[in-house]
Design a protein around this motif. Structure first.
Motif, PDB file in Angstrom:
ATOM      1  N   TYR A   1       0.836  -1.195   0.000  1.00  0.00           N
ATOM      2  CA  TYR A   1       0.000   0.000   0.000  1.00  0.00           C
ATOM      3  C   TYR A   1       0.877   1.253   0.000  1.00  0.00           C
ATOM      4  CZ  TYR A   1      -2.927   3.723   1.867  1.00  0.00           C
ATOM      5  OH  TYR A   1      -3.564   4.929   2.069  1.00  0.00           O
TER       6      TYR A   1
ATOM      7  N   ARG B   1      -4.290  -1.053  -3.553  1.00  0.00           N
ATOM      8  CA  ARG B   1      -5.356  -0.079  -3.355  1.00  0.00           C
ATOM      9  C   ARG B   1      -6.420  -0.552  -2.379  1.00  0.00           C
ATOM     10  NH1 ARG B   1      -6.240   3.791  -7.943  1.00  0.00           N
ATOM     11  NH2 ARG B   1      -4.141   4.065  -8.746  1.00  0.00           N
ATOM     12  N   ALA B   2      -6.461  -1.844  -2.100  1.00  0.00           N
ATOM     13  CA  ALA B   2      -7.428  -2.406  -1.150  1.00  0.00           C
ATOM     14  C   ALA B   2      -6.750  -3.556  -0.419  1.00  0.00           C
ATOM     15  CB  ALA B   2      -8.672  -2.902  -1.881  1.00  0.00           C
TER      16      ALA B   2
ATOM     17  N   PRO C   1     -14.589   0.788   3.511  1.00  0.00           N
ATOM     18  CA  PRO C   1     -13.874   0.244   2.348  1.00  0.00           C
ATOM     19  C   PRO C   1     -14.594   0.487   1.019  1.00  0.00           C
ATOM     20  CG  PRO C   1     -13.810  -1.325   4.148  1.00  0.00           C
ATOM     21  CD  PRO C   1     -14.777  -0.235   4.549  1.00  0.00           C
ATOM     22  N   GLU C   2     -15.865   0.889   1.068  1.00  0.00           N
ATOM     23  CA  GLU C   2     -16.588   1.209  -0.160  1.00  0.00           C
ATOM     24  C   GLU C   2     -16.183   2.565  -0.732  1.00  0.00           C
ATOM     25  OE1 GLU C   2     -20.760   0.838   0.733  1.00  0.00           O
ATOM     26  OE2 GLU C   2     -20.477  -1.171   1.568  1.00  0.00           O
ATOM     27  N   ILE C   3     -15.518   3.405   0.065  1.00  0.00           N
ATOM     28  CA  ILE C   3     -15.018   4.681  -0.447  1.00  0.00           C
ATOM     29  C   ILE C   3     -13.812   4.352  -1.317  1.00  0.00           C
ATOM     30  CG2 ILE C   3     -14.093   6.954   0.110  1.00  0.00           C
ATOM     31  CD1 ILE C   3     -15.428   6.619   2.910  1.00  0.00           C
ATOM     32  N   PRO C   4     -13.865   4.678  -2.608  1.00  0.00           N
ATOM     33  CA  PRO C   4     -12.779   4.266  -3.507  1.00  0.00           C
ATOM     34  C   PRO C   4     -11.421   4.856  -3.126  1.00  0.00           C
ATOM     35  CG  PRO C   4     -14.694   5.022  -4.755  1.00  0.00           C
ATOM     36  CD  PRO C   4     -14.934   5.377  -3.312  1.00  0.00           C
ATOM     37  N   TYR C   5     -10.406   4.112  -3.411  1.00  0.00           N
ATOM     38  CA  TYR C   5      -9.019   4.551  -3.241  1.00  0.00           C
ATOM     39  C   TYR C   5      -8.847   5.873  -3.981  1.00  0.00           C
ATOM     40  CZ  TYR C   5      -3.895   4.360  -3.628  1.00  0.00           C
ATOM     41  OH  TYR C   5      -2.558   4.625  -3.555  1.00  0.00           O
TER      42      TYR C   5
ATOM     43  N   ARG D   1     -10.209   8.672  -3.271  1.00  0.00           N
ATOM     44  CA  ARG D   1     -11.387   9.536  -3.139  1.00  0.00           C
ATOM     45  C   ARG D   1     -11.646   9.776  -1.667  1.00  0.00           C
ATOM     46  NH1 ARG D   1     -14.688   8.326  -7.654  1.00  0.00           N
ATOM     47  NH2 ARG D   1     -15.835  10.254  -7.400  1.00  0.00           N
ATOM     48  N   THR D   2     -12.472  10.744  -1.371  1.00  0.00           N
ATOM     49  CA  THR D   2     -12.897  10.988  -0.003  1.00  0.00           C
ATOM     50  C   THR D   2     -14.418  11.084   0.031  1.00  0.00           C
ATOM     51  OG1 THR D   2     -12.683  13.392  -0.267  1.00  0.00           O
ATOM     52  CG2 THR D   2     -10.775  12.209   0.660  1.00  0.00           C
TER      53      THR D   2
ATOM     54  N   ARG E   1     -10.118   8.442   4.651  1.00  0.00           N
ATOM     55  CA  ARG E   1     -10.835   8.937   3.472  1.00  0.00           C
ATOM     56  C   ARG E   1     -12.080   9.736   3.830  1.00  0.00           C
ATOM     57  NH1 ARG E   1     -10.369   3.182   0.347  1.00  0.00           N
ATOM     58  NH2 ARG E   1      -8.102   3.229   0.110  1.00  0.00           N
TER      59      ARG E   1
ATOM     60  N   GLU F   1      -2.680   8.508  -1.817  1.00  0.00           N
ATOM     61  CA  GLU F   1      -3.717   7.929  -2.672  1.00  0.00           C
ATOM     62  C   GLU F   1      -4.069   8.818  -3.850  1.00  0.00           C
ATOM     63  OE1 GLU F   1      -7.098   6.552  -0.463  1.00  0.00           O
ATOM     64  OE2 GLU F   1      -5.867   5.250   0.797  1.00  0.00           O
TER      65      GLU F   1
END
Length: 194
Positions: free
Chosen positions: A94, A100-101, A123-127, A129-130, A166, A191
């Motif tokens: 990472y 990324r996950a 974890p649903e917030i994309p890499y 992004r905030t 995030r 990120e």
């Protein structure tokens, strides 16, 4: 008392590894821990047989975190890095920008009720992004619980792996972070870099 020689340090490492392996074989290693140097400082990693249970920043006081684990999870806590090899490898990946996950088993026993609902959403917030605290509150099913989302993120026992960094304020400001504002800014910048 003098510092151990390099040969004595090797002997101590071998003895620690044997002790950890023996405890694991005997089923008396409830919480294994190790440390990992990272761009956000030295991290404490702790895992049960279920999975990763705690990631702690140095500013939290690693000894205090281990004491709390001994109280809340089990007093059978031992430095046993082998159980944390996958977590350490994935965190290194990472920080190197190659992951990324995270794909790790997690022991979520330190999270409860609404906090758990919030942390499961993160974890649903994309890499790269905030999301705002308000958006996370809505996604967790309680749109008016913005402050509770802040508390859930601030007490996240698995920062980095469960990406509370995030989550930001509605005005775009970073907000508070368990690892400190510098760590949160570093992670967001990491990120954002392609």
């Amino acid at each position: 008392m003098t510092d151990p020689t390099p040969a004595e340090q090797v002997d101590l490492a071998v003895l620690r590894a044997r002790l950890a392996a023996g405890a694991a074989d005997a089923g008396v290693l409830d919480v294994a821990w190790s440390t990992l140097d990272s761009p956000v400082g030295r991290l404490l990693l702790a895992a049960t047989e279920v999975g990763l249970v705690r990631v702690a920043f140095e500013v939290e006081g690693h000894d205090a975190v281990l004491d709390r684990l001994a109280t809340t999870v089990s007093p059978r806590v031992l430095r046993a890095p082998a159980r944390l090899d996958a977590a350490a490898r994935q965190l290194d990946e990472y920080f190197a920008g190659r992951r990324r996950a995270f794909d790790l088993p997690l022991d979520r026993r330190l999270s409860r009720a609404f906090q758990l609902a919030v942390l499961e959403h993160l974890p649903e917030i994309p890499y790269g992004r905030t999301a705002s605290y308000a958006a996370v509150a809505a996604a967790a099913g309680s749109p008016r619980a913005v402050r509770a989302v802040g508390t859930a993120c601030a007490t996240n026992p698995l920062p980095l792996v469960v990406p509370c960094h995030r989550v930001v304020r509605s005005d775009g400001a970073a907000g508070r972070y368990r690892g400190g504002p510098e760590a949160k800014a570093l992670l967001i910048d990491l990120e954002a870099t392609p």
